[in-house]
Enzyme design. Structure first.
Site, PDB file in Angstrom:
ATOM      1  N   TYR A   1       6.018   0.627  -3.153  1.00  0.00           N
ATOM      2  CA  TYR A   1       6.398   1.717  -2.260  1.00  0.00           C
ATOM      3  C   TYR A   1       7.183   2.746  -3.055  1.00  0.00           C
ATOM      4  O   TYR A   1       8.066   2.393  -3.839  1.00  0.00           O
ATOM      5  CB  TYR A   1       7.263   1.182  -1.113  1.00  0.00           C
ATOM      6  CG  TYR A   1       7.757   2.248  -0.148  1.00  0.00           C
ATOM      7  CD1 TYR A   1       6.870   2.936   0.675  1.00  0.00           C
ATOM      8  CD2 TYR A   1       9.115   2.559  -0.061  1.00  0.00           C
ATOM      9  CE1 TYR A   1       7.321   3.907   1.558  1.00  0.00           C
ATOM     10  CE2 TYR A   1       9.576   3.529   0.829  1.00  0.00           C
ATOM     11  CZ  TYR A   1       8.676   4.191   1.639  1.00  0.00           C
ATOM     12  OH  TYR A   1       9.117   5.154   2.517  1.00  0.00           O
TER      13      TYR A   1
ATOM     14  N   ASP B   1       9.658   4.022 -11.289  1.00  0.00           N
ATOM     15  CA  ASP B   1      10.413   4.258 -10.066  1.00  0.00           C
ATOM     16  C   ASP B   1      11.518   3.209  -9.953  1.00  0.00           C
ATOM     17  O   ASP B   1      11.279   2.076  -9.535  1.00  0.00           O
ATOM     18  CB  ASP B   1       9.474   4.200  -8.853  1.00  0.00           C
ATOM     19  CG  ASP B   1      10.210   4.415  -7.531  1.00  0.00           C
ATOM     20  OD1 ASP B   1      11.454   4.529  -7.555  1.00  0.00           O
ATOM     21  OD2 ASP B   1       9.537   4.463  -6.488  1.00  0.00           O
TER      22      ASP B   1
ATOM     23  N   LYS C   1      19.108   5.391  -3.869  1.00  0.00           N
ATOM     24  CA  LYS C   1      19.904   4.271  -3.362  1.00  0.00           C
ATOM     25  C   LYS C   1      21.302   4.171  -4.020  1.00  0.00           C
ATOM     26  O   LYS C   1      22.180   4.935  -3.672  1.00  0.00           O
ATOM     27  CB  LYS C   1      19.097   2.980  -3.434  1.00  0.00           C
ATOM     28  CG  LYS C   1      17.827   3.124  -2.563  1.00  0.00           C
ATOM     29  CD  LYS C   1      17.087   1.874  -2.217  1.00  0.00           C
ATOM     30  CE  LYS C   1      16.060   2.156  -1.138  1.00  0.00           C
ATOM     31  NZ  LYS C   1      14.682   2.028  -1.501  1.00  0.00           N
TER      32      LYS C   1
END
Ligand SMILES: *Cc1c(COP(=O)(O)O)cnc(C)c1O
Length: 427
Positions: free
Chosen positions: A144, A239, A267
Site C-alpha cells: 500500500y 516507500d 507517520k
C-alpha cells in the site's frame, strides 16, 4: 466491556460522515463489531468514550513510537502554536527537519515536506515520471502506498479488508500504467521489466511489507531490485512511510543496506501530526518546481506545528539505545505470544521486524499477499474481539502490523500475553 457511548457516537457519525469514519479501516467492518471512539491517550494506553482503557498497539497506525503525549512533543507543539499555526511562508524549522532527514538517510540529499504519506508517494511517482520521461510504474501486490489513483491497484490492507483489488473510480486508462508483480519474487519483477522495455519510470515498494501484515524482504530481493533498476535506468522508490524511523533510525534501508533513488516518509516523521516527505538524489529532486518543471505544492506543507512535533520526536529517537529498547520489548512480546499460541495449539506464523509485527492465524509463513489463506482473516477477527474485550487495542485487520512504543511497560507486555492466552483458547 460497555461501549454505549461509542455506539451512540458511531450512530451519529454515520449520519454525516460516510461509514462514520474518515479512513475506512477505522470502521472495524472486517472484525464484525463497531469501532470504539477515542477520548484521549497517554503513554501506552488509549481511553475510549465510555472510559475503558486499552494497551495500544495501533499507535495511530505507526507514528506514536514514543507512546502517546510524550511531554517533550506536547511542549514543542504548544510552544509553536503560541507563535502561529501556519504562515504559508518558509521557516527555519523546515530546514532543520530536512537536515535531520538527510542525516538519517545518506541517500537523501534533498527532501520536500508534504502533509501525508499519500502525497509523498504520489509526488515521488510524478517526479520519477518527469525525470525519466516514462509513464509506467511497477508496484507489488499487497503493498500500500496511499490512495492516489495509480497506486490503488492491488494495494493491500484497506482494500483487501473490503475485498476490492482495485478501487472503482480509478479510470482504466490510469490503472493500465500500473504494472504489478508478486512481492519477494525477483523473477516476476524482472519479467515485468523485460516485457516493458524502456517504459518503466519507477519501481515502488515497501521494503518491509506492513500493509499485508508484516512481511520481511527475502534475502537478495531488495538487492536484486536495486541492480535491476540500475541496469534499466529505472528510479527505485523505497516507500518508508511506515518503516522509516520505525525499524531503525535510518529505516529499512539502514537495516538491509539497500538504498533507493527516492524515499518516501510519513507517520513517525510527524510525531502524530500530518506530515509526509519525499527525498533522494539531488539530480532527481532538482527536477521539482520551482527548480525544475515537475509541479508539486501544498498550502500547509512544512507546517510549523507539524515540523515541531517531528523535530522533537526525532531528537528523542536519536538517543543511544532507543531502537535496542524497542527491539527488546517487541521480541519479548512476540515470544510470549508465540508460546501462548503453542500452548493453545493454535497454528500461527508470528512475523516481526524490529518494532512491527503480525500474528497470522496459519502455520505457513507469509512471503507475499497470496500466501495469506482465505480462512485466516476470520480467525483473526475472533481473536481481535477477545483482545479488545480484554483491554488490548490491535489494528482491526489481519493485514495490518502491530506497533511497539517506548512507553509499553513490562507490565503492559505481560498483561498482553495473558490476554492473548485467553484469546487463543477462546478461538
Ligand atoms: C500509511 C502509508 C502510506 C500512506 O500514508 P497516509 O499518511 O495515510 O497518506 C503510504 N505508504 C505506506 C507504506 C504506508 O504505510
Amino acid at each position: 466491556m460497555n461501549h454505549q457511548q461509542s455506539s451512540a457516537l458511531f450512530t451519529k457519525a454515520k449520519q454525516v460522515i460516510p461509514g462514520g469514519v474518515n479512513s475506512p479501516v477505522r470502521a472495524f467492518k472486517s472484525v464484525g463489531c463497531d469501532p470504539i471512539f477515542i477520548a484521549r491517550a497517554a503513554g501506552s494506553k488509549i481511553f475510549d468514550a465510555d472510559g475503558n482503557s486499552y494497551i495500544d498497539y495501533v499507535g495511530s497506525w505507526g507514528p506514536m513510537i514514543l507512546g502517546h503525549c510524550h511531554p517533550k512533543v506536547v511542549e514543542a507543539i504548544q510552544q509553536t502554536a503560541a507563535t502561529g499555526a501556519s504562515f504559508g511562508a518558509p521557516t527555519a524549522r523546515e530546514t532543520q527537519l530536512a537536515e535531520m532527514v538527510c542525516e538519517a538517510y545518506p541517500n537523501i540529499e534533498m527532501v520536500r515536506m508534504v502533509s501525508s504519506g499519500t502525497e509523498a508517494t504520489m509526488s515521488a511517482i510524478r517526479l520519477a515520471r518527469g525525470y525519466t520521461g516514462r509513464d509506467k510504474i511497477l508496484k507489488f501486490d499487497g503493498c500500500y502506498h496511499g490512495h492516489a489513483d495509480s497506486l490503488l491497484v492491488k494495494a493491500g490492507s484497506g482494500l483487501a479488508t473490503f475485498g476490492v483489488p482495485t478501487s472503482p473510480g480509478v479510470p482504466a486508462d490510469f490503472a493500465k500504467h500500473t504494472l504489478t508483480a508478486t512481492y519477494n519474487d525477483l523473477d516476476d519483477a524482472k519479467a515485468m521489466v523485460a516485457a516493458n522495455p524502456g517504459e518503466i519510470a519507477c519501481v515502488i515498494l515497501e521494503p518491509i511489507a506492513g500493509n499485508m501484515g508484516c512481511v520481511a524482504p527475502r534475502a537478495g530481493f531488495l538487492e536484486g531490485l536495486r541492480q535491476l533498476c540500475d541496469a534499466e535506468g529505472i528510479v527505485l522508490v523505497i516507500d518508508e512511510v511506515m518503516t522509516g524511523f520505525r525499524v531503525a533510525y535510518g529505516g529499512a534501508q539502514e537495516r538491509f543496506g539497500v538504498r533507493g533513488d527516492l524515499v518516501c516518509l510519513g507517520k513517525i516523521i510527524g510525531g502524530g501530526l500530518p506530515v509526509g516527505a519525499f527525498g533522494g538524489k539531488r539530480e532527481i529532486m532538482e527536477c521539482l518546481s520551482p527548480e525544475g518543471g515537475v509541479y508539486q505544492a501544498g498550502t500547509l506543507s512544512g507546517n510549523p506545528l507539524a515540523m515541531s512535533a517531528g523535530i522533537a520526536t526525532l531528537e528523542l529517537l536519536k538517543q543511544d539505545g532507543f531502537y535496542d529498547l524497542i527491539e527488546e520489548k517487541s521480541a519479548y512480546l512476540c515470544k510470549g505470544l508465540q508460546e501462548a499460541a503453542a500452548a493453545a495449539k493454535v497454528p500461527t506464523s508470528l512475523q516481526r521486524v524490529g518494532g512491527m509485527f503480525c500474528t497470522y492465524f496459519q502455520a505457513e509463513e507469509v512471503f507475499n499477499f497470496e500466501d495469506v489463506k482465505p480462512e485466516t482473516p476470520a480467525t483473526f477477527s475472533r481473536f481481535f474481539r477477545t483482545m479488545l474485550d480484554e483491554g488490548i487495542n490491535l489494528a482491526p485487520s489481519q493485514y495490518e502490523a502491530g506497533f511497539m512504543s517506548a512507553a509499553h511497560s513490562q507490565e503492559d507486555l505481560d498483561r498482553t500475553i495473558d490476554a492473548a492466552s485467553k484469546a487463543f483458547k477462546n478461538l
